[in-house]
Design a protein around this motif. Structure first.
Motif, mmCIF file in Angstrom:
data_model
loop_
_atom_site.group_PDB
_atom_site.id
_atom_site.type_symbol
_atom_site.label_atom_id
_atom_site.label_comp_id
_atom_site.label_asym_id
_atom_site.label_seq_id
_atom_site.Cartn_x
_atom_site.Cartn_y
_atom_site.Cartn_z
ATOM 1 N N ILE B 288 30.474 40.690 40.557
ATOM 2 C CA ILE B 288 29.562 41.452 41.744
ATOM 3 C C ILE B 288 30.405 42.704 41.828
ATOM 4 N N LEU B 289 31.807 42.428 41.911
ATOM 5 C CA LEU B 289 32.376 43.797 41.994
ATOM 6 C C LEU B 289 32.220 44.680 40.715
ATOM 7 N N GLU B 290 32.290 44.007 39.619
ATOM 8 C CA GLU B 290 31.817 44.701 38.463
ATOM 9 C C GLU B 290 30.372 45.549 38.495
ATOM 10 N N GLU B 291 29.575 44.675 38.978
ATOM 11 C CA GLU B 291 28.195 45.363 39.009
ATOM 12 C C GLU B 291 27.992 46.466 40.206
ATOM 13 N N ILE B 292 29.138 46.439 40.913
ATOM 14 C CA ILE B 292 29.081 47.640 41.797
ATOM 15 C C ILE B 292 29.572 48.829 41.283
ATOM 16 N N GLY B 293 30.345 48.267 40.379
ATOM 17 C CA GLY B 293 30.774 49.874 39.271
ATOM 18 C C GLY B 293 32.198 49.630 38.777
ATOM 19 N N LEU B 294 32.530 48.727 38.515
ATOM 20 C CA LEU B 294 33.910 48.516 38.140
ATOM 21 C C LEU B 294 33.958 48.199 36.582
ATOM 22 N N GLU B 295 34.548 48.983 35.689
ATOM 23 C CA GLU B 295 34.460 48.348 34.452
ATOM 24 C C GLU B 295 35.037 46.937 34.026
ATOM 25 N N ARG B 296 36.226 46.620 34.907
ATOM 26 C CA ARG B 296 36.911 45.326 35.026
ATOM 27 C C ARG B 296 37.495 45.314 36.454
ATOM 28 N N VAL B 297 37.291 43.978 36.693
ATOM 29 C CA VAL B 297 37.993 43.678 38.113
ATOM 30 C C VAL B 297 39.434 43.993 38.015
ATOM 31 N N GLY B 298 40.142 44.285 39.070
ATOM 32 C CA GLY B 298 41.621 44.618 38.906
ATOM 33 C C GLY B 298 41.845 46.012 38.954
ATOM 34 N N THR B 299 40.588 46.642 38.553
ATOM 35 C CA THR B 299 41.086 48.174 38.165
ATOM 36 C C THR B 299 41.067 48.931 39.649
ATOM 37 N N HIS B 300 41.363 50.197 39.792
ATOM 38 C CA HIS B 300 41.190 50.814 41.012
ATOM 39 C C HIS B 300 39.899 50.783 41.663
ATOM 40 N N GLY B 301 39.762 50.729 42.977
ATOM 41 C CA GLY B 301 38.463 50.496 43.455
ATOM 42 C C GLY B 301 38.105 49.103 43.838
ATOM 43 N N THR B 302 39.003 48.092 43.181
ATOM 44 C CA THR B 302 38.477 46.767 43.326
ATOM 45 C C THR B 302 38.632 46.395 44.928
ATOM 46 N N THR B 303 39.677 46.640 45.400
ATOM 47 C CA THR B 303 39.929 46.294 46.963
ATOM 48 C C THR B 303 38.863 47.029 47.826
ATOM 49 N N LEU B 351 48.939 40.161 39.561
ATOM 50 C CA LEU B 351 49.267 39.672 41.017
ATOM 51 C C LEU B 351 49.347 40.414 42.079
ATOM 52 N N ASN B 352 49.947 41.675 41.842
ATOM 53 C CA ASN B 352 49.951 42.724 42.823
ATOM 54 C C ASN B 352 48.985 43.113 43.482
ATOM 55 N N LYS B 353 47.756 43.231 42.446
ATOM 56 C CA LYS B 353 46.552 43.739 42.814
ATOM 57 C C LYS B 353 45.691 42.550 43.707
ATOM 58 N N LEU B 354 45.979 41.489 43.157
ATOM 59 C CA LEU B 354 45.341 40.156 43.799
ATOM 60 C C LEU B 354 45.875 40.309 45.228
ATOM 61 N N GLU B 355 47.142 40.675 45.557
ATOM 62 C CA GLU B 355 47.560 40.608 46.659
ATOM 63 C C GLU B 355 47.015 41.494 47.623
ATOM 64 N N ALA B 356 46.601 42.761 47.051
ATOM 65 C CA ALA B 356 46.115 43.897 47.933
ATOM 66 C C ALA B 356 44.510 43.103 48.229
ATOM 67 N N MET B 357 43.955 42.574 47.343
ATOM 68 C CA MET B 357 42.788 42.104 47.641
ATOM 69 C C MET B 357 42.458 40.961 48.661
ATOM 70 N N THR B 358 43.700 40.417 48.899
ATOM 71 C CA THR B 358 43.525 39.259 49.674
ATOM 72 C C THR B 358 43.622 39.961 51.295
ATOM 73 N N ALA B 359 44.145 40.921 51.472
ATOM 74 C CA ALA B 359 44.199 41.703 52.802
ATOM 75 C C ALA B 359 42.780 42.152 53.125
ATOM 76 N N VAL B 360 41.770 41.982 52.360
ATOM 77 C CA VAL B 360 40.379 42.499 52.751
ATOM 78 C C VAL B 360 39.481 41.104 52.576
ATOM 79 N N CYS B 361 39.865 40.084 52.110
ATOM 80 C CA CYS B 361 38.923 39.045 51.900
ATOM 81 C C CYS B 361 39.647 37.653 52.166
ATOM 82 N N SER B 362 38.674 36.613 52.230
ATOM 83 C CA SER B 362 39.384 35.324 52.273
ATOM 84 C C SER B 362 39.520 34.854 51.043
#
Lengths: 89, 451
Positions: B288-303, B351-362
């Motif tokens: 879904i995140l990639e469909e919104i416009g990310l080439e690959r999950v984890g890149t800048h913009g993922t959060t 892992l560091n990007k995942l940590e940032a992602m967890t701040a905005v989702c469950s």
């Protein structure tokens, strides 16, 4: 109980006959029926009433599923509430 | 009357887009089953679970057939088991084994609630209980465990955080033959919720009724498909599409939940508005995140994309259900999501990007495989970071990491089924041991003082 029967598959003679035949055999009343060809696929939609039927919805689902396999189309029957829940407020 | 388009939209959601009800979970209070001995308590718990949940699988299967919506899992959650074992510290695993037997008897795939809540302090019986977790997870197949180590109201129990790093390591060691699989059944929480239907973190809180049905809906594939059909939508339209889709998915869950509780003679608890992925293609939150416009999950913009997704799912879902609860948001378990696995494999998702992602989702660092030689203190530090995010942001966060024995970065681990497969992800090299060994409590944040 009202149910929605949907049939999707390649068009060929006898699809409506087999489905409605099975429904009649089990006293399922068809209240509305529509049929169309959507993107090359035969699609049929029936509103059915199981009030006087000898079958439960689950048992009817099994029979229709078997019939679908025999005649090469996909047949679903679902309680109409699921559609009302998802599409009506 | 319904239009043909609406009917076929629902059929397509199930047939092509993996719409399903992810779980019907029966919460059962086991407080009345407390006896003097381990054997008697275990038997009383077994009897109650087998009687209350006797028909859960049958009812779930019947609903699936009648409504045409797959119901993937039927599960049971129980009163945090540490409250049941206080009378017989040291023999907790007698209960664990019997819980496993009960789960098998009623036919549920997991039973959650081998749990302890120690966010503010730990009693002697709770410490003993937590020490039993590695053995309990090794000798059972279906029992899931969770420990709450922090909350926004009480701060973070660093002693418990330190202990849980050890427990995760011991669990991995004890289940070495299955690549540390025991750790896939163990979650460390901050702000754990009492009505979560999802595993491995489900337990039945003490504030809950005697017998409750909680339902978790899913459907990342449906959201993905809806976005795919609108390739030129601007970002506000994207949010609207997600909201509408989440509404429909949740309404299906609401119907199943109310019908399941009626048939099982249980109270209708909550619907958890979650996008829970599975490892199959077409059922991925990452996509879904990639469909919104990310080439690959984890890149800048993922959060940012994830924040939008998570919020829109809640907004759409909240109107569709009379009672919303649980974790309610997008899940990002790495091994259980086709797109996440790919993102991690090619190194874009760290892992560091995942940590940032967890701040905005469950919910948190979930189903992440890390090198087997990761120290207990490093695992504790990962837990501490996640707990801090949860504590400060008033949200649930969790850590479910698997330090896979004898494997390192570049290797893969296979758990199979819904738990999927994962590449081993790198952790930071520098030590946090001194911080973890200090012990004590991290005080609750200033905004916890609301009275």
């Amino acid at each position: 109980m009202k149910a929605v029967v949907t049939v999707i598959g390649k068009d060929k003679p006898g699809i409506i006959a087999s489905v409605s035949g099975l429904l009649a055999e089990h006293s399922v009343n068809i209240e509305d029926i529509s049929q169309t060809i959507m993107s090359g696929n035969f699609t049929m939609l029936m509103y059915a009433d199981l009030k006087n039927s000898d079958l439960s919805l689950a048992a009817l689902a099994d029979l229709l599923n078997d019939l679908g396999k025999r005649i090469g189309v996909s047949i679903h029957v679902q309680h109409e509430d699921i559609f009302n829940a998802m599409h009506k407020i | 009357m319904l239009s043909n388009k609406e009917i076929f939209e629902t059929i397509d959601m199930v047939e092509k887009e993996h719409l399903d009800v992810r779980t019907i979970t029966m919460g059962i209070s086991l407080i009345p089953c407390i006896r003097e001995s381990a054997k008697d308590t275990a038997q009383a718990c077994y009897d109650r679970i087998c009687s209350y949940a006797e028909n859960i699988v049958k009812v779930g299967d019947a609903l699936e057939k009648e409504y045409g919506i797959p119901i993937v899992n039927k599960r049971v959650s129980i009163t945090p088991a540490s409250l049941l074992t206080a009378n017989f510290s040291g023999q907790e695993t007698v209960l664990a084994k019997k819980l496993d037997d009960a789960a098998k008897n009623v036919g549920v795939d997991f039973l959650g609630g081998y749990s302890a809540l120690v966010q503010k302090g730990m009693t002697a019986y709770e410490r003993s209980f937590i020490e039993s977790i590695p053995e309990a997870l090794a000798i059972t197949d279906r029992v899931c465990s969770s420990v709450n180590v922090g909350s926004s109201k009480s701060g973070i129990n660093l002693d418990a955080v330190a202990l849980m790093g050890e427990i995760v390591k011991r669990t991995a060691k004890r289940t070495e033959a299955t690549d540390g699989f025991g750790c896939a059944k163990l979650v460390v929480f901050c702000n754990a919720v009492e009505d979560n239907p999802f595993m491995a973190g489900a337990f039945h809180g003490v504030g809950e009724a005697e017998k409750v049905i909680n339902v978790g809906v899913s459907g990342p594939g449906v959201v993905h498909y809806a976005l795919k059909n609108n390739p030129d939508a601007d970002i506000s339209q994207i949010a609207e599409i997600i909201k509408k889709t989440a509404f429909k998915i949740t309404r299906a869950g609401q119907l199943i939940a109310s019908e399941a509780s009626r048939r099982l003679n249980a109270e209708f608890g909550i619907v958890d508005l979650s996008l829970a992925p599975t490892p199959v293609m077409g059922d991925s939150v990452a996509h879904i995140l990639e469909e919104i416009g990310l080439e690959r999950v984890g890149t800048h913009g993922t959060t940012a994309c994830l924040a939008l997704l998570n919020d829109a799912v809640k907004k759409g879902g909240v109107m569709a259900s009379s009672k919303v609860g649980g974790l309610s948001g997008a899940f990002i378990p790495v091994s259980e999501d086709y797109g996440m696995i790919e993102g991690a494999r090619c190194g874009e998702l760290t892992l560091n990007k995942l940590e940032a992602m967890t701040a905005v989702c469950s919910v948190g660092i979930d189903m992440v495989a890390i090198p087997g030689d990761t120290s207990a203190e490093t695992i504790s530090a990962i837990i501490a970071d996640e707990a801090a995010i949860g504590m400060i942001n008033n949200k649930t966060t969790a850590v479910r990491v698997i330090p896979v024995p004898n494997k390192g970065v570049g290797d893969f681990v296979e758990f199979g089924g819904l738990l999927g497969r994962a590449p081993i992800m790198a952790v930071q090299k520098a030590s946090a041991a001194k911080f973890i060994r200090r012990g004590g409590k991290i005080p609750a944040p200033i905004h916890s003082n609301k009275n």
